[in-house]
Design an enzyme around this catalytic site. Structure first.
Site, PDB file in Angstrom:
ATOM      1  N   GLU A 127      -7.217  -5.907  -0.742  1.00  0.00           N
ATOM      2  CA  GLU A 127      -8.184  -5.573   0.291  1.00  0.00           C
ATOM      3  C   GLU A 127      -9.636  -5.694  -0.180  1.00  0.00           C
ATOM      4  OE1 GLU A 127      -7.407  -1.876   2.312  1.00  0.00           O
ATOM      5  OE2 GLU A 127      -8.456  -2.570   4.089  1.00  0.00           O
ATOM      6  N   ARG A 172      -8.069  -8.825   4.214  1.00  0.00           N
ATOM      7  CA  ARG A 172      -7.034  -7.864   4.574  1.00  0.00           C
ATOM      8  C   ARG A 172      -7.571  -6.818   5.551  1.00  0.00           C
ATOM      9  NH1 ARG A 172      -2.310  -5.332   0.726  1.00  0.00           N
ATOM     10  NH2 ARG A 172      -1.493  -3.857   2.235  1.00  0.00           N
ATOM     11  N   HIS A 187       0.120   7.768  15.389  1.00  0.00           N
ATOM     12  CA  HIS A 187      -0.706   6.685  14.854  1.00  0.00           C
ATOM     13  C   HIS A 187      -0.761   5.471  15.792  1.00  0.00           C
ATOM     14  CE1 HIS A 187      -2.548   4.012  11.924  1.00  0.00           C
ATOM     15  NE2 HIS A 187      -1.547   3.171  12.077  1.00  0.00           N
ATOM     16  N   LYS A 208       0.855  -1.192   0.000  1.00  0.00           N
ATOM     17  CA  LYS A 208       0.000   0.000   0.000  1.00  0.00           C
ATOM     18  C   LYS A 208       0.886   1.235   0.000  1.00  0.00           C
ATOM     19  CE  LYS A 208      -4.312  -1.348   2.266  1.00  0.00           C
ATOM     20  NZ  LYS A 208      -5.214  -0.959   3.369  1.00  0.00           N
ATOM     21  N   LYS A 265       1.698 -10.255   8.617  1.00  0.00           N
ATOM     22  CA  LYS A 265       1.130  -9.339   7.635  1.00  0.00           C
ATOM     23  C   LYS A 265       1.212  -9.943   6.240  1.00  0.00           C
ATOM     24  CE  LYS A 265       0.606  -4.748   5.932  1.00  0.00           C
ATOM     25  NZ  LYS A 265       0.736  -3.308   6.152  1.00  0.00           N
ATOM     26  N   HIS A 269      -8.152   0.079  14.154  1.00  0.00           N
ATOM     27  CA  HIS A 269      -7.895   1.255  13.324  1.00  0.00           C
ATOM     28  C   HIS A 269      -9.136   2.113  13.068  1.00  0.00           C
ATOM     29  CE1 HIS A 269      -4.000  -0.535  12.871  1.00  0.00           C
ATOM     30  NE2 HIS A 269      -3.591   0.405  12.040  1.00  0.00           N
ATOM     31  N   HIS A 304      -8.133   5.668  13.738  1.00  0.00           N
ATOM     32  CA  HIS A 304      -8.154   6.720  12.720  1.00  0.00           C
ATOM     33  C   HIS A 304      -9.040   7.883  13.150  1.00  0.00           C
ATOM     34  CE1 HIS A 304      -6.843   3.827   9.256  1.00  0.00           C
ATOM     35  NE2 HIS A 304      -5.813   4.406   9.830  1.00  0.00           N
TER      36      HIS A 304
END
Lengths: 372, 372
Positions: free
Chosen positions: B240, B244, B270, B147, B230, B251, B255
């Site tokens: 994804e 995934r 983060h 990503k 991972k 998150h 987020h």
């Protein structure tokens, strides 16, 4: 939806397979075909020339088939293929709440298709997109094959992605109002497909080109055949690791001319550069003893008959010295390991990739051309 | 080059397969492994914090193995993941005459990896790249899986590409000088892998976390095991479309907290958001009767022992009202068809994707949390 006047060209790229529809009237009924892709929303990207003519027709058709639509309009012209408008378009697509599974629809010529396709490739790391090309050039070339991108200060199309459309709708009726100069420029790419590997199609062009320009069934046939030819190459070599380079026939010279004329469309448009480039590629091949002189002459005669330039001295404002041309060519992105790679031909319909062409032989040829 | 202290983690993604090397001292010998990829040139992308420490070491090692190198340095921090620096990096890569077959090398944390990886994905429509992650967070998370991207004014990572690296070199010695807060933040992601589907690894973390921080063999083991975990998910679902999403455990809440604190790292980084998010995901699961309360307590106890925040009231400057949190969550890109998708757990190592979680149940849970 069987319609005898609509031709379907499949592009069998596995899980990225899609279809190109070619024919008159596809814009009005676009909603039905696009809705069949199963999206809930579509963000239309268009430019200031095309938008006022067609965006409402397309949006209405999409809405009639249940798609939430939005429109973002960018300036017309090559300068729009830049980072700033990439941001503008990506922001508009996100603002329109396009999620994975939804669509970006490019309505316009090559600039809009390349920019909108690149935005679709990168928004949410990839959403689907549909091409509705509105020029002959984009119908036969840029809307097929998945190359998307913007220009860099280092050169054209140097930043982008391979991102195949989910559908291409080439409405040939839209070309009725295309300026003649743009029509001719697109036609140079049509002729190119014959020259690459289809002598029979080149002969067909010699006989039928006036029908292509006039808008008869010959136009649909020319667009469909061009798409078939391009699709066949793309399927063999999606990411340009080999054969796809054949599509650059005429483009090494053509790109150099565009660079030298600073991409100023008043002086030269892409298709005109390609027309001159095709003639140069054949004459260069002939000068190397690879191709009959008669074939090079036939290429020039046909492009000239269709109103296209064929010689360096036809570039408005001139094209500089031989060294200027060589410099411009050396900056082309198809340079590998420092050697110049050309697409040459041993005859009409018999092109091939020629790596490692020496700069000296190109210089000698261009000197002859420039003084001709 | 057999070295007992270097662990190799394969990422078997067909024609995009690559290897992750984990161990101490990989930076000094990077040239040998990178040169084995067969490129002629490498453009190093780094930031103002990491560059002065390590760029020369890396460049020298590459040059010793015959690679032409260049370095572009961008500012440190999340704000660098924007269109302007994408252009800066792409221009630098083109300026360095990186052709297809050559390399972009990301030397830095997640910001550098995401930005450089995206530039590599789009320059010439894709050149190869190598990740040399220099933080624990990037070694165990962002450098693995392909990503890449930048932020948009509509949200984080909303513009980017899936572009797998050709090689990842995770030199765990580089973490010796990492600030403790950054070390802890990265460790939250390590713990996450245990919580997703590996209860034994979580138990190992409870026992060995101090060795991970201290830099013993436990650190290599934690990084390698995280990469293995991972990689396994990425191999199952590269783009994804399904599984995934499990990697987003913690998150959705995390987020939202980052958004509410305006990505201000002085208030929250983060990994801290993820630590609180992991605890919230487990307590939310427990409140829905899906997960034993004891498991949620164990998660909190461990993250807390490692010095990480676990509660909303630990966010510096507060995290607003429950409605603020819900709004921030609704803007997350993992919204599908308007419903909130969470990653919940039925116990440690037993996470699952829970689509269609009602906003009301989240609201009720957050009210309890906020008043706790």
């Amino acid at each position: 939806m069987p319609d005898a006047s609509i031709t379907t060209v499949p592009v069998p790229l596995g899980d990225r397979a899609y279809e190109i529809y070619v024919g008159r009237g596809l814009l009005q009924e676009a909603g039905q075909r696009i809705a069949a892709l199963g999206a809930r929303a579509a963000a239309i990207v268009t430019d200031e020339h095309v938008g006022p003519l067609y965006a409402d027709i397309l949006a209405r058709s999409l809405q009639q088939h249940g798609l939430r639509t939005s429109v973002v309009t960018v300036p017309a012209g090559e300068a729009t293929k830049c980072y700033a408008f990439l941001e503008t378009v990506c922001d508009a697509v996100l603002e329109a709440r396009i999620e994975r599974g939804d669509l970006v629809v490019a309505l316009g010529g090559g600039v809009v298709g390349d920019l909108a396709g690149f935005a679709a490739a990168v928004v949410r790391r990839g959403v689907r997109f549909v091409q509705v090309p509105t020029t002959l050039l984009s119908q036969v070339d840029s809307s097929v094959g998945g190359k998307t991108g913007i220009n860099s200060r280092h050169g054209k199309n140097l930043v982008g992605a391979f991102h195949q459309p989910s559908l291409v709708l080439a409405d040939t009726a839209l070309l009725d109002t295309l300026p003649l100069r743009e029509m001719r420029a697109g036609y140079a790419e049509v002729v190119k497909y014959g020259l690459i590997d289809d002598a029979a199609f080149f002969a067909w062009c010699e006989k039928n080109w006036q029908g292509v320009f006039a808008g008869g069934p010959e136009r649909n046939e020319a667009v469909a055949q061009s798409c078939r030819a391009k699709a066949a190459v793309v399927v063999r070599d999606e990411r340009e690791d080999g054969d796809r380079a054949l599509l650059n026939l005429g483009h090494t010279f053509g790109h150099a001319l565009e660079r030298i004329t600073h991409y100023n469309s008043a002086r030269l448009v892409h298709g005109e550069g390609v027309a001159i480039g095709l003639c140069l590629a054949f004459r260069f091949s002939a000068s190397l003893g690879l191709c009959p002189v008669a074939d090079a002459e036939r290429v020039e005669a046909h492009l000239s008959a269709a109103g296209l330039p064929t010689r360096l001295n036809q570039v408005a404002g001139g094209c500089g010295t031989v060294e200027d041309l060589l410099d411009a060519m050396a900056q082309d992105k198809k340079v590998k390991g420092g050697a110049l790679t050309f697409i040459l031909a041993s005859g009409i319909g018999k092109s091939f990739i020629a790596p490692g062409i020496s700069v000296d032989s190109v210089r000698a040829f261009l000197k002859d051309e420039n003084s001709a």
